[in-house]
Design a protein around this motif. Structure first.
Motif, PDB file in Angstrom:
ATOM      1  N   GLU A   4      -5.320   7.954   4.995  1.00 28.05           N
ATOM      2  CA  GLU A   4      -3.964   8.435   4.780  1.00 28.05           C
ATOM      3  C   GLU A   4      -3.934   9.958   4.812  1.00 28.05           C
ATOM      4  O   GLU A   4      -4.920  10.621   4.485  1.00 28.05           O
ATOM      5  N   GLY A   5      -2.780  10.497   5.187  1.00 27.46           N
ATOM      6  CA  GLY A   5      -2.585  11.940   5.186  1.00 27.46           C
ATOM      7  C   GLY A   5      -1.544  12.340   4.154  1.00 27.46           C
ATOM      8  O   GLY A   5      -1.024  11.509   3.396  1.00 27.46           O
ATOM      9  N   HIS A   6      -1.219  13.618   4.155  1.00 29.24           N
ATOM     10  CA  HIS A   6      -0.213  14.142   3.212  1.00 29.24           C
ATOM     11  C   HIS A   6       1.150  13.506   3.462  1.00 29.24           C
ATOM     12  O   HIS A   6       1.922  13.286   2.529  1.00 29.24           O
ATOM     13  N   SER A   7       1.436  13.174   4.721  1.00 29.45           N
ATOM     14  CA  SER A   7       2.732  12.559   5.047  1.00 29.45           C
ATOM     15  C   SER A   7       2.890  11.203   4.362  1.00 29.45           C
ATOM     16  O   SER A   7       3.993  10.842   3.936  1.00 29.45           O
ATOM     17  N   ASN A   8       1.797  10.446   4.225  1.00 30.72           N
ATOM     18  CA  ASN A   8       1.876   9.151   3.549  1.00 30.72           C
ATOM     19  C   ASN A   8       2.224   9.320   2.072  1.00 30.72           C
ATOM     20  O   ASN A   8       3.024   8.556   1.517  1.00 30.72           O
ATOM     21  N   MET A   9       1.631  10.320   1.441  1.00 35.44           N
ATOM     22  CA  MET A   9       1.918  10.571   0.034  1.00 35.44           C
ATOM     23  C   MET A   9       3.380  10.993  -0.156  1.00 35.44           C
ATOM     24  O   MET A   9       4.081  10.479  -1.034  1.00 35.44           O
ATOM     25  N   LEU A  10       3.842  11.921   0.674  1.00 36.57           N
ATOM     26  CA  LEU A  10       5.232  12.366   0.586  1.00 36.57           C
ATOM     27  C   LEU A  10       6.196  11.210   0.852  1.00 36.57           C
ATOM     28  O   LEU A  10       7.227  11.064   0.179  1.00 36.57           O
ATOM     29  N   MET A  11       5.864  10.389   1.850  1.00 38.41           N
ATOM     30  CA  MET A  11       6.721   9.258   2.208  1.00 38.41           C
ATOM     31  C   MET A  11       6.798   8.256   1.070  1.00 38.41           C
ATOM     32  O   MET A  11       7.879   7.748   0.739  1.00 38.41           O
ATOM     33  N   ARG A  12       5.669   7.949   0.466  1.00 36.68           N
ATOM     34  CA  ARG A  12       5.635   6.980  -0.620  1.00 36.68           C
ATOM     35  C   ARG A  12       6.475   7.472  -1.807  1.00 36.68           C
ATOM     36  O   ARG A  12       7.240   6.708  -2.397  1.00 36.68           O
ATOM     37  N   ASP A  13       6.340   8.756  -2.134  1.00 36.98           N
ATOM     38  CA  ASP A  13       7.114   9.311  -3.248  1.00 36.98           C
ATOM     39  C   ASP A  13       8.609   9.290  -2.948  1.00 36.98           C
ATOM     40  O   ASP A  13       9.427   8.910  -3.795  1.00 36.98           O
ATOM     41  N   ALA A  14       8.975   9.692  -1.730  1.00 30.71           N
ATOM     42  CA  ALA A  14      10.394   9.734  -1.351  1.00 30.71           C
ATOM     43  C   ALA A  14      11.001   8.330  -1.321  1.00 30.71           C
ATOM     44  O   ALA A  14      12.123   8.112  -1.787  1.00 30.71           O
ATOM     45  N   ASP A  15      10.252   7.383  -0.782  1.00 29.08           N
ATOM     46  CA  ASP A  15      10.739   6.010  -0.686  1.00 29.08           C
ATOM     47  C   ASP A  15      10.905   5.387  -2.069  1.00 29.08           C
ATOM     48  O   ASP A  15      11.883   4.688  -2.338  1.00 29.08           O
ATOM     49  N   THR A  16       9.966   5.662  -2.962  1.00 26.95           N
ATOM     50  CA  THR A  16      10.062   5.138  -4.336  1.00 26.95           C
ATOM     51  C   THR A  16      11.275   5.707  -5.048  1.00 26.95           C
ATOM     52  O   THR A  16      12.025   4.973  -5.716  1.00 26.95           O
ATOM     53  N   ARG A  17      11.496   7.018  -4.918  1.00 25.85           N
ATOM     54  CA  ARG A  17      12.662   7.638  -5.562  1.00 25.85           C
ATOM     55  C   ARG A  17      13.958   7.032  -5.049  1.00 25.85           C
ATOM     56  O   ARG A  17      14.870   6.739  -5.820  1.00 25.85           O
ATOM     57  N   LEU A  18      14.048   6.837  -3.737  1.00 25.42           N
ATOM     58  CA  LEU A  18      15.274   6.295  -3.150  1.00 25.42           C
ATOM     59  C   LEU A  18      15.499   4.855  -3.588  1.00 25.42           C
ATOM     60  O   LEU A  18      16.630   4.455  -3.891  1.00 25.42           O
ATOM     61  N   THR A  19      14.438   4.066  -3.631  1.00 29.15           N
ATOM     62  CA  THR A  19      14.547   2.660  -4.015  1.00 29.15           C
ATOM     63  C   THR A  19      15.031   2.495  -5.448  1.00 29.15           C
ATOM     64  O   THR A  19      15.765   1.551  -5.764  1.00 29.15           O
ATOM     65  N   GLU A  20      14.649   3.417  -6.305  1.00 31.00           N
ATOM     66  CA  GLU A  20      14.998   3.305  -7.725  1.00 31.00           C
ATOM     67  C   GLU A  20      16.394   3.822  -8.047  1.00 31.00           C
ATOM     68  O   GLU A  20      16.892   3.619  -9.156  1.00 31.00           O
ATOM     69  N   LEU A  21      17.037   4.484  -7.094  1.00 30.82           N
ATOM     70  CA  LEU A  21      18.357   5.067  -7.344  1.00 30.82           C
ATOM     71  C   LEU A  21      19.470   4.032  -7.244  1.00 30.82           C
ATOM     72  O   LEU A  21      19.378   3.066  -6.486  1.00 30.82           O
TER      73      LEU A  21
END
Length: 314
Positions: free
Chosen positions: A261-278
């Motif tokens: 995994e790269g930095h993009s995977n970490m950023l994507m996972r964090d962004a997707d989790t935040r959006l899903t929880e909203l």
């Protein structure tokens, strides 16, 4: 895969998405302007230019917002680097750059449609041709996406192309929603009026979501409901939630193919989790504008991280 090839695939589909989005905005603006008087029609075209992010360039060349001037500027203006003609030229250039990584069907879809679009935009587009021209551009995008889905191996190239599509699509949706709140609506006194309803209808049409939204909501045009639909509804293929669900899967597939995994995977996972929880209440409590500004900034960071992870510039 070489970084320049990955870059070509990624940007090929980003530019294709931009060209399609511009065509959708013109189509929505034309249909709205036809129902307005001359003064209100000019305001509709002003809002279309603002939504496309082309206001400064347009006003440097034109002092009024007639339909003919507006759509020709967005479609074919030589000095406009964001015109459809410029965007589709870049689509074809990037397709040539990545020629060995794409299928013959995808190349044909891009090349043949470029020739048609170049011919249609070789002279000013009159009112009797604008809808046909817009339809050609949208059809070109549909054919390219169909060729990608139907003829490409599910390898790196496929996932870079899709990543470019969903990064660009998410950015476009977020900017359209933000423009609605801060540029399209002239005054809070218009909230709930026929003008407000018409502008929200324009937003739905510009993302090809009017039929889907009405089917789900019994035809009721409601600003809060539309925001929830375009941000959080994972069943609509142009919502932010859908784009991030797809982008997460494509970046995960790229990580598996590369073995890490790269930095993009970490950023994507964090962004997707935040959006899903909203919830939509959370978004309006934060402020829609503030949420969208944060979203577009994070989206740009993910795009930059993809380029760095896969050495697009090497």
């Amino acid at each position: 895969m070489l970084g320049r090839t990955a870059n070509g695939l990624f940007w090929m589909f980003r530019y294709l998405e931009r060209a399609e989005n511009t065509a959708r905005l013109i189509d929505a603006g034309l249909r709205m302007a036809l129902t307005r008087d001359l003064v209100t029609a000019e305001e509709e075209w002003r809002s279309v230019i603002a939504t496309a992010g082309q206001r400064a360039g347009y006003e440097a060349k034109h002092g009024t917002y007639t339909g003919n001037q507006t759509w020709n500027y967005m479609l074919r203006e030589k000095g406009n680097s964001s015109s459809v003609l410029s965007m589709f030229s870049l689509v074809r250039q990037n397709a040539r750059l990545a020629r060995n990584a794409i299928s013959g069907e995808l190349w044909e879809a891009i090349n043949e449609n470029w020739l048609v679009i170049e011919d249609q935009l070789s002279k000013p587009v009159g009112e009797n041709r604008v809808l046909d021209t817009v339809a050609t551009i949208r059809r070109a995008g549909t054919m390219a996406h169909g060729a990608l889905a139907g003829s490409m191996l599910r390898d790196e190239g496929y996932h870079f192309a899709r990543a470019g599509t969903f990064i660009e699509r998410a950015d476009s949706i977020a900017r359209i929603l933000d423009i609605k709140y801060y540029l399209l609506l002239p005054s809070l006194s218009y909230v709930g009026s026929s003008l407000d309803t018409g502008q929200w209808d324009q937003v739905l049409r510009s993302v090809s979501g009017d039929r889907a939204y009405r089917w789900l909501n019994a035809g009721q045009i409601d600003a809060r409901g539309i925001c929830e639909f375009l941000i959080l509804d994972e069943s609509f293929p142009r919502s932010l939630a859908f784009c991030y669900c797809a982008l997460r899967d494509d970046l995960a597939a790229l990580a598996r193919l590369h073995g890490s995994e790269g930095h993009s995977n970490m950023l994507m996972r964090d962004a997707d989790t935040r959006l899903t929880e909203l919830t939509i209440d959370d978004i309006f409590d934060q402020g829609l504008h503030e949420f969208l500004v944060e979203f577009t900034a994070n989206n740009a960071s993910i795009a930059d991280a993809i380029a760095n992870d896969y050495r697009f510039l090497v």
